[in-house]
Design a protein around this motif. Structure first.
Motif, PDB file in Angstrom:
ATOM      1  N   GLY A   1       0.813  -1.207   0.000  1.00 46.09           N
ATOM      2  CA  GLY A   1       0.000   0.000   0.000  1.00 46.09           C
ATOM      3  C   GLY A   1       0.849   1.261   0.000  1.00 46.09           C
ATOM      4  O   GLY A   1       0.503   2.253   0.637  1.00 46.09           O
ATOM      5  N   ASN A   2       1.971   1.207  -0.710  1.00 47.94           N
ATOM      6  CA  ASN A   2       2.875   2.359  -0.804  1.00 47.94           C
ATOM      7  C   ASN A   2       3.121   3.027   0.550  1.00 47.94           C
ATOM      8  O   ASN A   2       2.750   4.189   0.754  1.00 47.94           O
ATOM      9  CB  ASN A   2       2.327   3.372  -1.815  1.00 47.94           C
ATOM     10  N   PRO A   3       3.774   2.303   1.429  1.00 46.76           N
ATOM     11  CA  PRO A   3       4.019   2.833   2.783  1.00 46.76           C
ATOM     12  C   PRO A   3       4.972   4.027   2.726  1.00 46.76           C
ATOM     13  O   PRO A   3       5.774   4.148   1.795  1.00 46.76           O
ATOM     14  CB  PRO A   3       4.688   1.668   3.502  1.00 46.76           C
ATOM     15  N   THR A   4       4.872   4.913   3.715  1.00 45.84           N
ATOM     16  CA  THR A   4       5.754   6.083   3.747  1.00 45.84           C
ATOM     17  C   THR A   4       6.897   5.903   4.740  1.00 45.84           C
ATOM     18  O   THR A   4       7.863   6.639   4.690  1.00 45.84           O
ATOM     19  CB  THR A   4       4.966   7.342   4.123  1.00 45.84           C
ATOM     20  N   ARG A   5       6.740   4.963   5.657  1.00 41.16           N
ATOM     21  CA  ARG A   5       7.811   4.727   6.630  1.00 41.16           C
ATOM     22  C   ARG A   5       8.105   3.233   6.760  1.00 41.16           C
ATOM     23  O   ARG A   5       7.220   2.404   6.588  1.00 41.16           O
ATOM     24  CB  ARG A   5       7.410   5.283   8.002  1.00 41.16           C
ATOM     25  N   ASP A   6       9.352   2.919   7.100  1.00 42.38           N
ATOM     26  CA  ASP A   6       9.742   1.524   7.304  1.00 42.38           C
ATOM     27  C   ASP A   6       9.535   1.139   8.773  1.00 42.38           C
ATOM     28  O   ASP A   6       9.039   1.958   9.553  1.00 42.38           O
ATOM     29  CB  ASP A   6      11.185   1.300   6.823  1.00 42.38           C
ATOM     30  N   PRO A   7       9.864  -0.079   9.167  1.00 43.02           N
ATOM     31  CA  PRO A   7       9.569  -0.512  10.539  1.00 43.02           C
ATOM     32  C   PRO A   7      10.281   0.303  11.615  1.00 43.02           C
ATOM     33  O   PRO A   7       9.868   0.294  12.770  1.00 43.02           O
ATOM     34  CB  PRO A   7      10.061  -1.959  10.572  1.00 43.02           C
TER      35      PRO A   7
ATOM     36  N   GLU B   1       8.610   6.940  -5.239  1.00 40.76           N
ATOM     37  CA  GLU B   1       8.983   6.265  -6.477  1.00 40.76           C
ATOM     38  C   GLU B   1       9.750   7.198  -7.410  1.00 40.76           C
ATOM     39  O   GLU B   1      10.608   6.758  -8.171  1.00 40.76           O
ATOM     40  CB  GLU B   1       7.736   5.712  -7.183  1.00 40.76           C
ATOM     41  N   ASP B   2       9.460   8.499  -7.351  1.00 34.04           N
ATOM     42  CA  ASP B   2      10.224   9.439  -8.195  1.00 34.04           C
ATOM     43  C   ASP B   2      11.499   9.910  -7.487  1.00 34.04           C
ATOM     44  O   ASP B   2      12.104  10.912  -7.862  1.00 34.04           O
ATOM     45  CB  ASP B   2       9.347  10.617  -8.617  1.00 34.04           C
ATOM     46  N   LEU B   3      11.890   9.171  -6.480  1.00 28.27           N
ATOM     47  CA  LEU B   3      13.168   9.377  -5.814  1.00 28.27           C
ATOM     48  C   LEU B   3      13.352  10.739  -5.146  1.00 28.27           C
ATOM     49  O   LEU B   3      14.393  11.383  -5.283  1.00 28.27           O
ATOM     50  CB  LEU B   3      14.320   9.079  -6.784  1.00 28.27           C
ATOM     51  N   LYS B   4      12.324  11.148  -4.455  1.00 28.65           N
ATOM     52  CA  LYS B   4      12.457  12.313  -3.567  1.00 28.65           C
ATOM     53  C   LYS B   4      12.393  11.793  -2.134  1.00 28.65           C
ATOM     54  O   LYS B   4      11.611  10.882  -1.849  1.00 28.65           O
ATOM     55  CB  LYS B   4      11.284  13.296  -3.750  1.00 28.65           C
ATOM     56  N   MET B   5      13.176  12.379  -1.261  1.00 28.85           N
ATOM     57  CA  MET B   5      13.089  12.006   0.151  1.00 28.85           C
ATOM     58  C   MET B   5      12.111  12.957   0.839  1.00 28.85           C
ATOM     59  O   MET B   5      12.335  14.164   0.855  1.00 28.85           O
ATOM     60  CB  MET B   5      14.467  12.127   0.806  1.00 28.85           C
ATOM     61  N   PRO B   6      11.023  12.416   1.373  1.00 29.03           N
ATOM     62  CA  PRO B   6      10.065  13.281   2.076  1.00 29.03           C
ATOM     63  C   PRO B   6      10.754  13.993   3.236  1.00 29.03           C
ATOM     64  O   PRO B   6      11.726  13.484   3.779  1.00 29.03           O
ATOM     65  CB  PRO B   6       9.020  12.290   2.596  1.00 29.03           C
ATOM     66  N   VAL B   7      10.248  15.166   3.590  1.00 29.22           N
ATOM     67  CA  VAL B   7      10.869  15.869   4.712  1.00 29.22           C
ATOM     68  C   VAL B   7      10.308  15.353   6.026  1.00 29.22           C
ATOM     69  O   VAL B   7       9.126  15.033   6.135  1.00 29.22           O
ATOM     70  CB  VAL B   7      10.645  17.402   4.644  1.00 29.22           C
ATOM     71  N   ASP B   8      11.179  15.262   6.996  1.00 28.89           N
ATOM     72  CA  ASP B   8      10.781  14.760   8.292  1.00 28.89           C
ATOM     73  C   ASP B   8      10.876  15.921   9.288  1.00 28.89           C
ATOM     74  O   ASP B   8      11.888  16.600   9.356  1.00 28.89           O
ATOM     75  CB  ASP B   8      11.717  13.641   8.721  1.00 28.89           C
ATOM     76  N   ASP B   9       9.804  16.129  10.026  1.00 33.00           N
ATOM     77  CA  ASP B   9       9.808  17.255  10.962  1.00 33.00           C
ATOM     78  C   ASP B   9       9.757  16.775  12.408  1.00 33.00           C
ATOM     79  O   ASP B   9       9.284  17.470  13.294  1.00 33.00           O
ATOM     80  CB  ASP B   9       8.611  18.173  10.671  1.00 33.00           C
ATOM     81  N   SER B  10      10.266  15.567  12.629  1.00 35.57           N
ATOM     82  CA  SER B  10      10.208  15.049  13.993  1.00 35.57           C
ATOM     83  C   SER B  10      11.305  15.656  14.871  1.00 35.57           C
ATOM     84  O   SER B  10      12.254  16.256  14.381  1.00 35.57           O
ATOM     85  CB  SER B  10      10.305  13.526  13.972  1.00 35.57           C
TER      86      SER B  10
END
Lengths: 222, 222
Positions: free
Chosen positions: A124-130, A138-147
DNA sequence: AAATATATTTAGTCAAGACTAAATTTTAGA
DNA sequence: TCTAAAATTTAGTCTTGACTAAATATATTT
């Protein structure tokens, strides 16, 4: 004695990506430490990567390396493979989060783009790994993380765990036993300015955590 | 020009296993053809495999190679990986039987024994892969196959397709479109002694098949 | 059985990617 | 700023697994 393990260009690019996430070039020594090979060997390989038809890294003697756009794409491709694989090993084969790293580390280099798409779709096209790490798109962009690092929280703050930065099986198992895994809600009940320990409440249990741990857990504050 | 692809010892052992299944040693030339490398290169690698601490192959100059027990175990390990992977790609990721070979060919070398056990268990310890090939058991024995080539059948004989010996995607897709896949029941309705063509009934459709195909399909006669 | 054809092996190269030891550059300390 | 320490690069070696060309062994044909 263990025979000398050879690293692929993919391994170099992945490590360079990680080391340069802070914005600074990666040093030969740091790269050598990460890759578990000698600095002299790193210099050689870096020179090759810089000489590729479309250069994969930017390199100036004694100034460290950074990725070119082509190198960054290649790195994100491998990281996407790795994180999708970890997710998928956990979800479909019952691996626990402390067991997946090694397996994914080998598989990431050999799967096809077709395979990548199939597992992404199946999950289901996950956004985070375990571990809560963001999966490049898929278009090879790294989402921004604001944690925020858990170490920045203070009493009476609540948060949800986003990611845990560690591949150390022992630490991961320990955290798992404490219930400190991505998605879990926590509350800070105490803080010691003396040793920077935080008391973290998970459900109805509380644990005192030192800086060594709280800097590895990233949360979203509520 | 394509950079020279290097083969692992596992590739050699797997091919030697296949070539020696008939009981005869594998020749340098045949191996070179299968591995798509030059005969001189094969000689070199074979000499190394024969010199390993527990020898993996038995080798006498100009006499071809056979596997030692240790080499056979190594070969069966890889073949087990390959066939389990093919089965699993088909069952869980929706690959079709003409798409799995290449992917499995790369994955087979890098999966752990743990991974192997997990997919075997998840699949219910299957005995055959999607082509009907027998999967070596966990203790690395190859089950015996008692199937017959379809080319040996004659009118009025019925049979169940056991295995199809081909990795050619075009042939596999063709057979799939004719309904000639493992598990399917067939009946022979005609035979031409002139060109050895068989007329094979699948369900309510009949197809005339030449020797080139009927020798690649193995059946269990009823 | 000789002569050619085919198969196989040997010898010597090459490229990758690691290593060690030595040279050099950069950085930090006095 | 000058020097010692640390980081980096160069130079040269090793191993692996390919390759080509040449030598040799086996097979086939007549």
């Amino acid at each position: 004695m263990p025979k000398t393990m050879t690293k692929s260009a993919q391994d170099y690019l992945k490590r360079i990506y990680e080391l340069t996430e802070c914005g600074l070039p990666a040093s030969t020594n740091d790269l050598a430490r990460e890759l578990e090979i000698k600095p002299a060997s790193v210099t050689g390989m870096i020179q090759k990567l810089a000489a590729e038809k479309p250069a994969l890294v930017e390199y100036q003697k004694h100034q460290g390396v950074t990725l070119t756009p082509a190198g960054k794409r290649a790195a994100l491709e491998v990281i996407r493979h790795h994180r999708l694989l970890e997710t998928w090993l956990v979800q479909t084969l019952g691996y626990s989060w402390d067991e997946v790293h090694e397996e994914a580390e080998r598989l990431e280099h050999v799967i096809s783009e077709d395979f990548e798409r199939r597992i992404a779709a199946a999950l289901g096209n996950p956004t985070r790994d375990p571990h809560g790490e963001l999966i490049p798109t898929e278009d090879l962009k790294m989402p921004v993380d604001d944690s925020t690092p858990l170490s920045a929280l203070r009493p009476n703050q609540s948060a949800t765990i986003q990611r845990v930065i560690s591949q150390d099986p022992n630490l991961l198992r320990h955290l798992n036993s404490l219930g400190l895994t991505p998605g879990v809600q926590i509350e800070i009940t105490d803080y010691s300015s003396f040793d920077n320990n935080l008391t973290v409440k998970v459900g109805r249990k509380s644990n005192v955590l030192g800086l060594n741990i709280t800097t590895k857990i990233f949360v979203e504050i509520e």
